[in-house]
Design a protein around this motif. Structure first.
Motif, PDB file in Angstrom:
ATOM      1  N   GLY A 258      -3.137  20.400   2.537  1.00  0.00           N
ATOM      2  CA  GLY A 258      -3.545  19.552   1.439  1.00  0.00           C
ATOM      3  C   GLY A 258      -3.895  18.401   1.480  1.00  0.00           C
ATOM      4  N   PHE A 259      -3.633  17.505   2.559  1.00  0.00           N
ATOM      5  CA  PHE A 259      -4.724  15.786   3.056  1.00  0.00           C
ATOM      6  C   PHE A 259      -5.724  15.999   3.347  1.00  0.00           C
ATOM      7  CE2 PHE A 259      -4.837  12.699   5.237  1.00  0.00           C
ATOM      8  CZ  PHE A 259      -4.239  11.414   5.033  1.00  0.00           C
TER       9      PHE A 259
ATOM     10  N   PRO B 146       1.145  -1.203  -0.278  1.00  0.00           N
ATOM     11  CA  PRO B 146       0.046   0.198  -0.184  1.00  0.00           C
ATOM     12  C   PRO B 146       0.875   1.905   0.102  1.00  0.00           C
ATOM     13  CG  PRO B 146      -0.501  -0.695   2.352  1.00  0.00           C
ATOM     14  CD  PRO B 146       0.880  -2.001   1.282  1.00  0.00           C
ATOM     15  N   ASP B 147       1.978   1.621   0.162  1.00  0.00           N
ATOM     16  CA  ASP B 147       3.055   2.348  -0.220  1.00  0.00           C
ATOM     17  C   ASP B 147       2.422   3.280  -1.317  1.00  0.00           C
ATOM     18  OD1 ASP B 147       3.844   1.106   2.267  1.00  0.00           O
ATOM     19  OD2 ASP B 147       5.931   0.855   1.532  1.00  0.00           O
TER      20      ASP B 147
ATOM     21  N   PHE C 248     -10.406  11.289  -1.038  1.00  0.00           N
ATOM     22  CA  PHE C 248      -9.565  10.257  -1.051  1.00  0.00           C
ATOM     23  C   PHE C 248     -10.907   9.358  -0.990  1.00  0.00           C
ATOM     24  CE2 PHE C 248      -6.562  11.994   2.071  1.00  0.00           C
ATOM     25  CZ  PHE C 248      -5.499  12.807   0.810  1.00  0.00           C
TER      26      PHE C 248
ATOM     27  N   SER D 227      -1.438  15.445  -2.024  1.00  0.00           N
ATOM     28  CA  SER D 227      -1.803  16.693  -0.332  1.00  0.00           C
ATOM     29  C   SER D 227      -0.743  17.945  -1.328  1.00  0.00           C
ATOM     30  CB  SER D 227      -1.390  15.785   0.323  1.00  0.00           C
ATOM     31  OG  SER D 227      -2.220  15.216   0.627  1.00  0.00           O
ATOM     32  N   THR D 228       0.885  17.525  -0.806  1.00  0.00           N
ATOM     33  CA  THR D 228       1.379  18.828  -1.235  1.00  0.00           C
ATOM     34  C   THR D 228       0.976  20.017  -2.598  1.00  0.00           C
ATOM     35  OG1 THR D 228       2.601  16.901   0.270  1.00  0.00           O
ATOM     36  CG2 THR D 228       4.064  18.950  -0.772  1.00  0.00           C
TER      37      THR D 228
ATOM     38  N   ARG E 111       1.444   7.136   7.278  1.00  0.00           N
ATOM     39  CA  ARG E 111       2.972   6.976   6.462  1.00  0.00           C
ATOM     40  C   ARG E 111       3.192   8.328   6.249  1.00  0.00           C
ATOM     41  NH1 ARG E 111       5.665   3.816   6.401  1.00  0.00           N
ATOM     42  NH2 ARG E 111       5.616   3.136   4.789  1.00  0.00           N
TER      43      ARG E 111
ATOM     44  N   LEU F 223      -8.023  17.073   0.651  1.00  0.00           N
ATOM     45  CA  LEU F 223      -8.140  16.963   0.016  1.00  0.00           C
ATOM     46  C   LEU F 223      -9.379  15.659   0.506  1.00  0.00           C
ATOM     47  CD1 LEU F 223      -5.263  15.691  -2.224  1.00  0.00           C
ATOM     48  CD2 LEU F 223      -7.144  16.996  -2.527  1.00  0.00           C
TER      49      LEU F 223
ATOM     50  N   GLU G 284      12.621   8.220  -3.478  1.00  0.00           N
ATOM     51  CA  GLU G 284      13.331   6.517  -3.590  1.00  0.00           C
ATOM     52  C   GLU G 284      14.009   6.491  -2.571  1.00  0.00           C
ATOM     53  OE1 GLU G 284      17.041   9.252  -5.689  1.00  0.00           O
ATOM     54  OE2 GLU G 284      16.364   8.626  -7.456  1.00  0.00           O
TER      55      GLU G 284
ATOM     56  N   THR H 110      -0.172   3.893  -2.397  1.00  0.00           N
ATOM     57  CA  THR H 110      -1.293   4.489  -2.711  1.00  0.00           C
ATOM     58  C   THR H 110      -1.005   5.508  -1.888  1.00  0.00           C
ATOM     59  OG1 THR H 110      -2.373   3.062  -3.003  1.00  0.00           O
ATOM     60  CG2 THR H 110      -3.585   5.199  -1.356  1.00  0.00           C
ATOM     61  N   ASP H 111      -0.282   5.517  -0.295  1.00  0.00           N
ATOM     62  CA  ASP H 111      -0.275   6.275   0.490  1.00  0.00           C
ATOM     63  C   ASP H 111       0.806   7.629  -0.602  1.00  0.00           C
ATOM     64  OD1 ASP H 111      -0.471   5.243   2.455  1.00  0.00           O
ATOM     65  OD2 ASP H 111       0.704   4.083   3.146  1.00  0.00           O
TER      66      ASP H 111
ATOM     67  N   SER I 116      -3.213   6.487   5.894  1.00  0.00           N
ATOM     68  CA  SER I 116      -1.888   7.490   4.437  1.00  0.00           C
ATOM     69  C   SER I 116      -1.399   8.407   5.394  1.00  0.00           C
ATOM     70  CB  SER I 116      -2.918   8.081   3.523  1.00  0.00           C
ATOM     71  OG  SER I 116      -2.866   6.834   2.827  1.00  0.00           O
TER      72      SER I 116
ATOM     73  N   TRP J 230      11.687   5.712   0.293  1.00  0.00           N
ATOM     74  CA  TRP J 230      10.759   6.051   1.336  1.00  0.00           C
ATOM     75  C   TRP J 230      10.690   4.587   2.275  1.00  0.00           C
ATOM     76  CZ3 TRP J 230       6.018   8.831   0.748  1.00  0.00           C
ATOM     77  CH2 TRP J 230       5.131   8.031   1.541  1.00  0.00           C
ATOM     78  N   PRO J 231      10.684   5.070   3.684  1.00  0.00           N
ATOM     79  CA  PRO J 231      10.787   4.274   4.821  1.00  0.00           C
ATOM     80  C   PRO J 231      10.063   3.426   5.040  1.00  0.00           C
ATOM     81  CG  PRO J 231       9.194   6.226   4.974  1.00  0.00           C
ATOM     82  CD  PRO J 231       9.493   6.429   3.579  1.00  0.00           C
ATOM     83  N   PRO J 232      10.646   1.960   5.791  1.00  0.00           N
ATOM     84  CA  PRO J 232       9.959   0.681   5.498  1.00  0.00           C
ATOM     85  C   PRO J 232       8.498   1.114   6.336  1.00  0.00           C
ATOM     86  CG  PRO J 232      11.754   1.132   6.899  1.00  0.00           C
ATOM     87  CD  PRO J 232      11.412   2.287   5.963  1.00  0.00           C
ATOM     88  N   SER J 233       7.579   0.392   6.670  1.00  0.00           N
ATOM     89  CA  SER J 233       6.452   0.077   6.832  1.00  0.00           C
ATOM     90  C   SER J 233       6.559  -0.106   8.643  1.00  0.00           C
ATOM     91  CB  SER J 233       5.389  -0.712   6.167  1.00  0.00           C
ATOM     92  OG  SER J 233       3.886  -0.568   6.453  1.00  0.00           O
TER      93      SER J 233
ATOM     94  N   LEU K  33      10.261  15.829  -2.809  1.00  0.00           N
ATOM     95  CA  LEU K  33       9.950  14.565  -2.409  1.00  0.00           C
ATOM     96  C   LEU K  33      10.552  14.200  -3.694  1.00  0.00           C
ATOM     97  CD1 LEU K  33       6.273  16.672  -3.170  1.00  0.00           C
ATOM     98  CD2 LEU K  33       7.182  15.751  -1.043  1.00  0.00           C
TER      99      LEU K  33
ATOM    100  N   LEU L 170      12.956  11.976  -1.065  1.00  0.00           N
ATOM    101  CA  LEU L 170      11.656  11.166  -0.340  1.00  0.00           C
ATOM    102  C   LEU L 170      11.062   9.416  -0.562  1.00  0.00           C
ATOM    103  CD1 LEU L 170      10.477  10.729   2.725  1.00  0.00           C
ATOM    104  CD2 LEU L 170       8.279  12.021   1.381  1.00  0.00           C
TER     105      LEU L 170
ATOM    106  N   ARG M 186      -1.209   9.860  -2.611  1.00  0.00           N
ATOM    107  CA  ARG M 186      -2.058  10.737  -1.517  1.00  0.00           C
ATOM    108  C   ARG M 186      -0.936  12.111  -1.096  1.00  0.00           C
ATOM    109  NH1 ARG M 186      -6.202   6.520   1.351  1.00  0.00           N
ATOM    110  NH2 ARG M 186      -7.107   6.224  -0.116  1.00  0.00           N
ATOM    111  N   LEU M 187       0.098  11.491  -0.518  1.00  0.00           N
ATOM    112  CA  LEU M 187       1.050  12.224  -0.288  1.00  0.00           C
ATOM    113  C   LEU M 187       1.710  13.392  -1.045  1.00  0.00           C
ATOM    114  CD1 LEU M 187       2.991  13.743   2.045  1.00  0.00           C
ATOM    115  CD2 LEU M 187       4.822  11.935   0.636  1.00  0.00           C
TER     116      LEU M 187
ATOM    117  N   SER N 223       2.276  23.108   3.701  1.00  0.00           N
ATOM    118  CA  SER N 223       1.474  22.057   2.749  1.00  0.00           C
ATOM    119  C   SER N 223       0.483  21.110   2.598  1.00  0.00           C
ATOM    120  CB  SER N 223       2.195  22.642   1.331  1.00  0.00           C
ATOM    121  OG  SER N 223       2.655  23.882   0.969  1.00  0.00           O
ATOM    122  N   THR N 224       1.740  19.953   3.147  1.00  0.00           N
ATOM    123  CA  THR N 224       0.909  18.613   3.271  1.00  0.00           C
ATOM    124  C   THR N 224      -0.034  18.405   3.862  1.00  0.00           C
ATOM    125  OG1 THR N 224       3.565  18.194   2.561  1.00  0.00           O
ATOM    126  CG2 THR N 224       1.826  16.382   3.711  1.00  0.00           C
TER     127      THR N 224
END
Lengths: 197, 197
Positions: B154-155, A139-140, B164, A150-151, B176, B158, A186, A142-143, B173, A188-191, A181, A184, A146-147, B150-151
């Motif tokens: 924006g979140f 699901p990363d 969403f 949002s930004t 995360r 939205l 590149e 989708t997250d 989300s 992406w932090p692990p879950s 971004l 970020l 959305r990020l 902004s984030t």
DNA sequence: TTTGCTTTCCTAGGATCTCTAGGTTATATC
DNA sequence: GATATAACCTAGAGATCCTAGGAAAGCAAA
């Protein structure tokens, strides 16, 4: 009496133009009618209400913005695509402040109208497509989508509302935000994260 | 006839409550007057116009949101502070959708009124304070502040606009996104970047 | 052309809204 | 109690949204 050749689409476009010129909440049925050389009652054959008109403007804006983004990102990938995507988004908001603001209103759009408006859904798909290059999995994914959205939205919304007062130019902050971004995505932090310092 | 004890502040609060209940664009002078048990003309002794009222609601919201954030982040630092900050922001937007939406309108607020409203400026200061822990220096600091704001905005915007759609819960989300922003702040990319892959 | 149907645009009008002008009346101060 | 300063009112002009119902433009077929 010659007919004006009204249609739901032409009414929507007139409303959108008015929104860009004088602000969304100055878009009235009367003003739109006046711009079209028609009496306000005539609009109700094409548009159900003022609220309906605003919904149509929002859908128009979503479609237009999506097209711009699709054109801008065509043939690009990675950071190039990210920047093209984001710049197209922001430029659309700058060029069409009224239409863009229409997209911010809580959802009250006629569902059947929204059904055959490809804009919003396609925009999300484009974002997914752009992120494929970064190798994220659900699901990363989708997250991350959305990020990003949002930004982008938050930045241009704050910009439009006068949120970035003075001092440093928004343009600089925008470029740096995209740098950030990209970095970020590149890395992406692990879950599962506990409390690292 | 007994007086209602109106004041600019009470009118603003009544308008804010109405905005949260029925939506910002259903806030009319007549409705606010009705809620206060007063004729609509009476409001104009305290508030210049409907636009002025909306501006006051926006300032009220900014102040309230700032206070919530200040309380939530007091005594925290690092990722704890980031999460507390962001959650307070989002919760305020959820609890007061009408007031929050008022903050999104293009700036048309009476300058002299805005002068002694500490909300917006203080909110930015709080963001700076929270970021001190990450060791950023200007101008990266300003860029990071703008990215965060902004984030966050924006979140929730939205989310409120129904952006969403389905599938994954926004809450997931959100968590995360905060993870990602924390990681980003800890490894803020250097300014001069060429084209790394 | 004539007849008839459909759609477009109109006039008329009710309800609601914003905001101004000016009058009363409650409350605080002397 | 007298007086000044608000707070709140009535009245009304101008705009708005929207509905109901009518006229007329365009189109199709006889």
């Amino acid at each position: 009496m010659a007919r004006a050749g009204l249609t739901a689409e032409r009414v929507t476009i007139a409303g959108a133009e008015l929104a860009d010129e004088v602000g969304l909440d100055r878009v009235t049925m009367s003003q739109v009618a006046r711009r079209l050389g028609v009496k306000d009652a005539s609009l109700y054959s094409h548009v159900r209400s003022l609220e309906d008109l605003r919904g149509r403007i929002a859908l128009l804006a979503a479609d237009e913005k999506t097209i711009r983004i699709a054109e801008a990102t065509a043939g690009r990938s990675g950071k190039d695509a990210l920047i093209a995507f984001a710049d197209a988004w922001r430029e659309y908001a700058h060029q069409h402040p009224g239409r863009y603001m229409a997209t911010q209103t809580p959802i009250q759009i006629d569902p059947e109208l929204a059904a055959d408006a490809p804009g919003p859904r396609r925009a999300v798909e484009l974002t997914y497509g752009m992120l494929r290059a970064y190798g994220l999995a659900e699901p990363d994914l989708t997250d991350a989508v959305r990020l990003l959205r949002s930004t982008f939205h938050g930045f241009v919304a704050l910009e439009a509302a006068g949120g970035f007062a003075h001092a440093r130019s928004p343009q600089h902050s925008w470029v740096r935000a995209l740098d950030a971004l990209h970095a970020l995505l590149e890395h992406w932090p692990p879950s599962r994260e506990g409390d690292s310092s």
